[in-house]
Design a protein around this motif. Sequence first.
Motif, short mmCIF file in Angstrom:
data_model
loop_
_atom_site.label_atom_id
_atom_site.label_comp_id
_atom_site.label_asym_id
_atom_site.label_seq_id
_atom_site.Cartn_x
_atom_site.Cartn_y
_atom_site.Cartn_z
N LEU A 179 -15.65 141.12 31.47
CA LEU A 179 -17.08 141.41 32.18
C LEU A 179 -18.13 140.87 31.27
O LEU A 179 -19.03 140.09 31.76
N TYR A 180 -17.97 140.56 30.07
CA TYR A 180 -18.87 140.07 29.17
C TYR A 180 -19.26 138.61 29.36
O TYR A 180 -20.55 138.05 29.38
N PRO A 181 -18.52 137.64 29.85
CA PRO A 181 -18.43 136.37 30.25
C PRO A 181 -19.88 136.39 31.54
O PRO A 181 -20.80 135.67 31.54
N GLY A 182 -19.64 137.35 32.58
CA GLY A 182 -20.47 137.37 33.66
C GLY A 182 -21.97 137.93 33.10
O GLY A 182 -22.98 137.43 33.54
N ILE A 183 -21.93 138.99 32.14
CA ILE A 183 -23.25 139.37 31.69
C ILE A 183 -23.89 138.12 30.93
O ILE A 183 -25.14 138.03 31.02
N ALA A 184 -22.97 137.51 29.81
CA ALA A 184 -23.70 136.36 29.21
C ALA A 184 -24.17 135.24 30.06
O ALA A 184 -25.21 134.54 29.87
N PHE A 185 -23.50 135.04 31.27
CA PHE A 185 -23.94 133.95 32.28
C PHE A 185 -25.31 134.41 32.96
O PHE A 185 -26.29 133.41 32.99
N ALA A 186 -25.34 135.44 33.24
CA ALA A 186 -26.56 136.11 33.88
C ALA A 186 -27.72 136.12 32.86
O ALA A 186 -29.05 135.75 33.28
N LYS A 187 -27.38 136.25 31.86
CA LYS A 187 -28.33 136.42 30.51
C LYS A 187 -28.80 134.90 30.00
O LYS A 187 -29.95 134.69 29.21
N GLY A 188 -27.81 133.93 30.62
CA GLY A 188 -28.15 132.33 30.01
C GLY A 188 -27.74 132.32 28.70
O GLY A 188 -28.32 131.21 27.95
N PHE A 189 -26.80 132.85 28.33
CA PHE A 189 -26.04 132.59 26.92
C PHE A 189 -25.41 131.31 27.05
O PHE A 189 -24.82 131.12 28.31
N ASP A 190 -25.07 130.69 25.83
CA ASP A 190 -24.05 129.84 25.77
C ASP A 190 -22.64 130.39 25.94
O ASP A 190 -22.25 130.87 24.76
N LEU A 191 -21.82 129.90 26.63
CA LEU A 191 -20.55 130.60 26.74
C LEU A 191 -19.49 129.75 25.91
O LEU A 191 -18.63 130.43 25.64
N TYR A 192 -20.06 128.59 25.76
CA TYR A 192 -18.80 128.00 24.76
C TYR A 192 -19.45 127.25 23.40
O TYR A 192 -19.11 126.02 23.30
N GLU A 193 -20.19 128.07 22.83
CA GLU A 193 -20.90 127.74 21.41
C GLU A 193 -19.58 127.91 20.31
O GLU A 193 -19.17 129.05 19.89
N PRO A 194 -19.16 126.75 19.98
CA PRO A 194 -17.96 126.86 18.97
C PRO A 194 -18.40 127.34 17.51
O PRO A 194 -17.44 127.46 16.66
N LEU A 195 -19.47 126.83 17.09
CA LEU A 195 -20.11 127.04 15.73
C LEU A 195 -21.02 128.29 15.38
O LEU A 195 -20.56 129.30 14.56
N THR A 196 -22.06 128.26 16.22
CA THR A 196 -22.91 129.52 15.92
C THR A 196 -22.71 130.63 16.61
O THR A 196 -23.17 131.92 16.08
#
Length: 400
Positions: free
Chosen positions: A36-53
């Motif tokens: 579920l977290y990826p769906g929430i992150a997608f809706a909130k506009g978060f970067d799904l694939y940030e490898p560093l920060t």
Amino acid sequence: NFLIIIIFISVICTQFFILYKYSNYTHYDEWVGRGLYPGIAFAKGFDLYEPLTGPHATSYGWTSALFYSLSGFCNSPNLSISIAFWTNVISFLMLITYLNSQFLSVRDKYSYLLLFTFSITIFSLTLLDDVTISTAKIHSDVPSTIYLILGNILCTLSLLKRKNLFLYFGTFFLVFSVMAKLPTLPGLFAPLILYLINKEIKLAGIYLISLLFSLLICLGFVHLLYDLSDYLYYHANQTNSWGWVDRHKLFDGRGAEILKMSYFEAIPLLFRFLIMYIQEYWYFVIFNLFIIYSYLFTKNKNTVIFVLSISYFLTLASCLAALAHWGSMHNALFICNMTALIAISSYLFRLIFIAKNLNSLVFTFFFSLTATLLSLPAARYAMKSPKIENSPYQQAYDYL
């Protein structure tokens, strides 16, 4: 007729009440956050694939996050989880209903009543098996399977209806399925096999070009939102690198040995898994072989169901490879088994409408009764479900 409609309404209300109670267990599933977290992150506009920060959201594709993105517009974990659960239920009901609506010889209210009752019956059936029960769980297998089946249906309809628009949308959904979960990749060859069997060389070429354009558009979208290199890094690492599992039972890994070897070296192991699979799910194999045989060598042909059966056998190989890796569970077979179940059930539904003197109300009553009987184990389990107010996700949210 009035009595049948009353029975139908009663069954539908009962089924949805059972599913409502059953959904409470989803709030206590330790894996629900991962799905579920990826769906929430997608809706909130978060970067799904940030490898560093960071934060690290998912190693699966963004199309799985898109599927559950409605859950991101809620103000509590309980509501988000509930919306994700009903997204699964409604999506599968719509998919099964849309597929079988292609076989309606008569389109009246009684036929649609029968159609929806049949869809409810098939969904109730999924809750009885440890693999297909994943329809009630929140994870990437559900969207990838829905995208795959819908894409195959649309690509088949482009041949039947001679409209390339179905093909264009179909290839998008097929690309969505692979981006959601990689084991669906072999299923992309199912429409191509259909076109080649029917000597539609031009349509096969259009399919490949459309598939390429769909992929490029999706990758362009990914690059704009997340950076393509970050996405490829995470998505490529979906392939399980934890080693193969040497065991002699399909799901029981007790005492298993973990082996490090290539796919070529693992062929004997995969063959053993195939034998164990046939022993467990022989009915899926036999019925889908029959569907393919009936299409190729008899007059009783149905193109849409044929493509789903081909897709089942294609994805069976990749799903068994996933299951043969360490850490895999029952859901590794969800993609192929769900495709097989929908293909077989649709074949039986089509036979009903081929029959002469069809009495829709009689079959509606039959499937209403069948759905009720199939849901009894789930109902007994659902009646003991805990209250969602005390779920760990909601408690953690309230604490923070």
